[in-house]
Write an enzyme that holds these catalytic residues in place. Structure first.
Site, PDB file in Angstrom:
ATOM      1  N   GLU A   1     -52.448 -52.940 -39.782  1.00  0.00           N
ATOM      2  CA  GLU A   1     -52.123 -51.896 -40.742  1.00  0.00           C
ATOM      3  C   GLU A   1     -51.868 -50.647 -39.912  1.00  0.00           C
ATOM      4  O   GLU A   1     -52.798 -49.983 -39.478  1.00  0.00           O
ATOM      5  CB  GLU A   1     -53.291 -51.657 -41.704  1.00  0.00           C
ATOM      6  CG  GLU A   1     -53.568 -52.823 -42.635  1.00  0.00           C
ATOM      7  CD  GLU A   1     -52.632 -52.839 -43.831  1.00  0.00           C
ATOM      8  OE1 GLU A   1     -52.026 -51.791 -44.123  1.00  0.00           O
ATOM      9  OE2 GLU A   1     -52.512 -53.891 -44.462  1.00  0.00           O
TER      10      GLU A   1
HETATM   11 ZN   LIG Z   1     -48.629 -54.994 -46.373  1.00  0.00          ZN
END
Ligand SMILES: [Zn+2]
Length: 829
Positions: free
Chosen positions: A671
């Protein structure tokens, strides 16, 4: 030589802990139905124009599952806080009320959880005192330090601690933990703080704290309210001066100067392959996407029982958008319902009764349209869950069907989007593209609205080809790895995000039955590609994938139902040298691996990686994230690193589980973006899916995120190159070693590098089927054996690249028995 007469009295401490946990009924047992069935009336994102962002707090993973299954857009940017999970939701005003009805708390920006600098850790210390008062005096309690990490960012020091008590599952009273730290070597402990108890899906995980400190401590001390106490040394999280990606002052970087649509990404990939044919080529994935295309539609006659939803047979751009539908009232009485078709114009001649009143119901009109429109209409039905009992009114004229794809959102980039199925090119870069080198798959933008992962991956590709001839470090990567870039794995959804609805996460495929197939639902269709894989799937009861076709985590009608996920499996099956994978997402500031999914009832995860793989993941993460930090001091904190279901939530059917468990690929999930420490406010600041490209370069900026995380991707290539060259055999030892002890002794294994140990204590030859040396518990070092009687350990270790200690062959009993061996002789009591 088998010494079966040796009676072994081993006590693996982790086994004890395990039994404590298993014996307790999980409180989250009702969450197995998190994947609720579709059908109830939901008002998911109706239109891109009237949505807003709110901060929400949920009590835990079970509530999160229900909210997501109900069709809410809550993915990414989620974080665990002591009282549950906080995140952001993109919702309509109406949905705010629905969220609250589900028990979700809507909170202000300033009410979000912040780790406190206060001495009580932000929790009320009085609770700790109460618990201590009822502690049984004679109770034997065990406390272990899981991690104690020190890091600095932008001039500020932080200490992050995780610790476990064997009584953590106990709920009445809840066991509290106090954390103290010293202020450097040989200084006293002090600064007591209450740690936060972290519970997930009914299971105690550990206690933890993150707080600012100006001086690096040497040791910490953790004390439980039931009397357990332990100390631990503080480690450094990330390197402040990692080996640089290059020492070449002419190194070229900063190639990407803005967000890129899939068309731009793909044409640049093809251009690179043409410009650098000696080191690059395109591999076209065999399954075309379902396409940036929609059926032309209209909902005619409001939303009540008289409304009719019409969908064209042809795609909008292939003629569907030319169709008109008109409901016509004729003079007279006793007239039957009939349909006239002239070219693309459909006229529905409404029925009249004996009194001359209109008499066709919506259900009747829909049935007539489906059967008598000469193939123009594919699907016609009443609105949502209506039975269509209302009498249809005439329209004021012809109603044009539309696929809505011509309705560009404000700020959409210039250019026409090619309609129809897309072929996804894979940009393959490597000097030797014949399978000899370890393959690395970089997969970006599985989720459409995540624009930074695509630019991050493109930047890494550009650095490889532009520096190959002039930079020794880059040449080493290109000569020793075989990199596969999928710059956007969801081009249909990404185009929808760029041109129509910025918050689109899934692909564009509408799998919805009639009740959710009207165009008002068009921003809620599609499959979450990262829930569509086969291992730990929602179809097998794992949590975090939805069966609801308008949920943002809709897992699809079947495993691998979507061309985009089929392609990934095709790629790794056809290029078996792919040993590393990074699924690049945004935004959260997290780095994940396995386990990434669990069955909620009992919190049963997919199998945990063996200790050697786990250690290799941590070592690789540290290398990758140290390079990220080197750019502008962004620190991905240790609380956000590890098995994704441990540090965030269960995501059923994600790609990482499939590639690791089916193919043995080291499969990371990233992320990027978000969670940047802001020294001006003293807080961690979250990011967004589409931050301003320039923005505030030190904080929120698509450009800065692209550059810093591209550093991390470059380091991942170096990890793979090193792995491919790793011929060094691991070594290991039993600590303390073999010898004579006057009483019971605690022993454990240590390895020279990340490696998994297989061992026996029954005199037999160790093999790959022998017991595996495990972590005490997840996120902890190896287990401790309490040896009470004379015992001989026989073992060998295997490193992450498959090298076996001393070249021992565990598979063949006829070969040399050159495994390791040590005897612990215990005399007396
Ligand atoms: Zn994603």
């Amino acid at each position: 030589m088998r010494r079966t007469q040796v009676r072994v009295a081993l006590l693996a401490m982790s086994a004890l802990v395990g039994s404590v946990l298993v014996a307790t009924t999980p409180a989250g047992a009702d969450t197995a139905d998190a994947t609720v069935t579709a059908g109830s009336e939901r008002s998911h994102l109706e239109d891109a124009d009237d949505v807003r962002l709110v901060h929400v707090r949920m009590t835990g993973a079970d509530m999160l599952d229900k909210v997501v299954a109900a069709g809410f857009d809550l993915e990414h940017g989620l974080r665990r806080v002591p009282t549950g999970i906080e995140g952001e939701a993109v919702v309509t005003a109406e949905q705010v009320a629905e969220l609250e009805a589900l028990g979700v708390e809507i909170i202000g920006d300033d009410e979000a959880f912040a780790w406190s600098d206060e001495a009580d850790g932000g929790l009320r210390a009085s609770g700790a005192r109460t618990a201590q008062a009822v502690q049984p005096a004679s109770h034997e309690a065990t406390v272990r330090v899981v991690r104690a990490d020190w890091f600095t960012t932008k001039g500020q020091g932080f200490l992050y601690v995780e610790a476990r008590t064997t009584e953590g599952q106990q709920s009445n009273p809840v066991v509290t933990m106090q954390l103290e730290n010293d202020s450097g070597k040989d200084t006293p402990f002090g600064f007591a703080r209450t740690m936060s108890r972290f519970v997930d899906s009914g299971q105690y995980m550990f206690h933890r704290n993150l707080f600012k400190l100006d001086t690096r401590p040497s040791q910490i001390r953790v004390t439980s309210s039931t009397g357990g106490v332990t100390t631990g040394f503080v480690s450094d999280w990330l390197e402040d001066a990692p080996p640089p990606l290059t020492s070449n002052p002419g190194y070229k970087w900063d190639f990407v100067d803005g967000y890129r649509t899939p068309q731009q990404l793909y044409s640049r990939a093809e251009e690179i392959a043409r410009e650098y044919p000696d080191i690059a080529e395109i591999v076209y994935l065999p399954n075309k996407t379902n396409g940036y295309q929609r059926k032309a539609q209209a909902t005619i006659g409001g939303t009540g029982q008289s409304a009719v939803v019409v969908s064209s047979a042809a795609w909008g751009h292939e003629g569907g958008n030319d169709i008109t539908v008109e409901f016509v009232e004729r003079p007279g009485a006793n007239l039957p319902l009939s349909i006239e078709v002239q070219g693309k114009a459909i006229r529905v001649l409404l029925a009249k009764d004996a009194a001359g009143a209109l008499a066709s119901t919506a259900a009747q009109v829909a049935a007539a349209l489906e059967s008598q429109s000469q193939g123009l209409v594919d699907r016609a039905h009443p609105y949502r869950t209506n039975a269509g009992t209302g009498i249809v009114a005439p329209t004021t004229g012809p109603v044009a069907l539309t696929d809505f794809l011509d309705q560009k959102r404000a700020g959409a980039p210039e250019g026409e989007v090619p309609r129809g199925p897309a072929t996804i090119p894979v940009l393959r870069i490597g000097k030797h593209r014949d399978g000899r080198n370890p393959g690395v798959l970089i997969q970006a933008q599985d989720h459409a609205r995540e624009w930074v992962p695509a630019t991050t991956s493109l930047e890494a590709a550009e650095r490889l080809v532009h520096n190959y001839k002039s930079d020794w470090d880059t040449k080493k990567i290109v000569d020793n790895t075989d990199v596969f870039f999928i710059l956007s794995n969801n081009p249909d959804g990404a185009n929808y995000s760029f041109y129509n609805f910025a918050s689109q996460r899934r692909n564009l495929t509408n799998h919805c039955p009639d009740e959710n197939a009207d165009p008002g639902r068009r921003n809620s269709w599609g499959v979450d590609l990262n829930r569509n894989y086969r291992v730990g799937s929602g179809h097998d009861g794992y949590a975090g994938g939805s069966t609801n076709c308008v949920s943002d985590t809709y897992q699809g009608p079947a495993k691998l139902s979507e061309p985009e996920s089929k392609n990934i499996i095709w790629l790794v099956e056809n290029y078996r040298n792919i040993k590393f994978m990074m699924s690049v997402h945004s935004n959260g500031g997290q780095l994940f691996w396995q386990p990434g999914a669990y069955i909620a009832d009992g919190r049963i995860t997919t199998p945990r990686p063996p200790l050697g793989d786990e250690a290799f993941y941590w070592q690789s993460a540290s290398r990758i994230l140290s390079q990220v930090k080197a750019h502008r001091q962004t620190v991905v904190t240790p609380e956000n690193v590890g098995g994704s279901s441990d540090v965030l939530y269960s995501s059923a059917g994600n790609v990482r589980e499939d590639l690791y468990h089916t193919y043995g690929i080291y499969a990371f999930g990233w992320e990027v973006g978000g969670s940047v420490y802001n020294p001006a406010t003293g807080n961690w600041q979250g990011g967004s899916f589409q931050p301003p490209w320039v923005g505030t370069p030190d904080l929120v900026s698509g450009h800065s995120e692209t550059m810093e995380y591209a550093n991390g991707i470059m380091e991942m290539f170096r990890v793979a190159a090193d792995w491919g060259k790793d011929k060094k055999k691991p070594t290991s030892q039993l600590v303390p070693g073999g010898g004579t002890y006057s009483g019971p002794v605690d022993v454990r294994f240590e390895t020279s590098e990340p490696a998994t140990i297989y061992y026996t204590t029954d005199g037999s030859r160790p093999t790959l089927e022998s017991p595996r040396y495990e972590a005490t518990e997840f996120r902890e070092p190896g287990q401790v054996f309490h040896v009470t009687e004379t015992t001989t350990f026989r073992w060998f270790s295997v490193d992450a690249a498959g090298n076996v200690e001393k070249g021992y062959d565990p598979t063949n009993d006829g070969k040399r028995d050159n495994y390791r061996s040590a005897t612990i002789t215990v005399t007396g009591r």
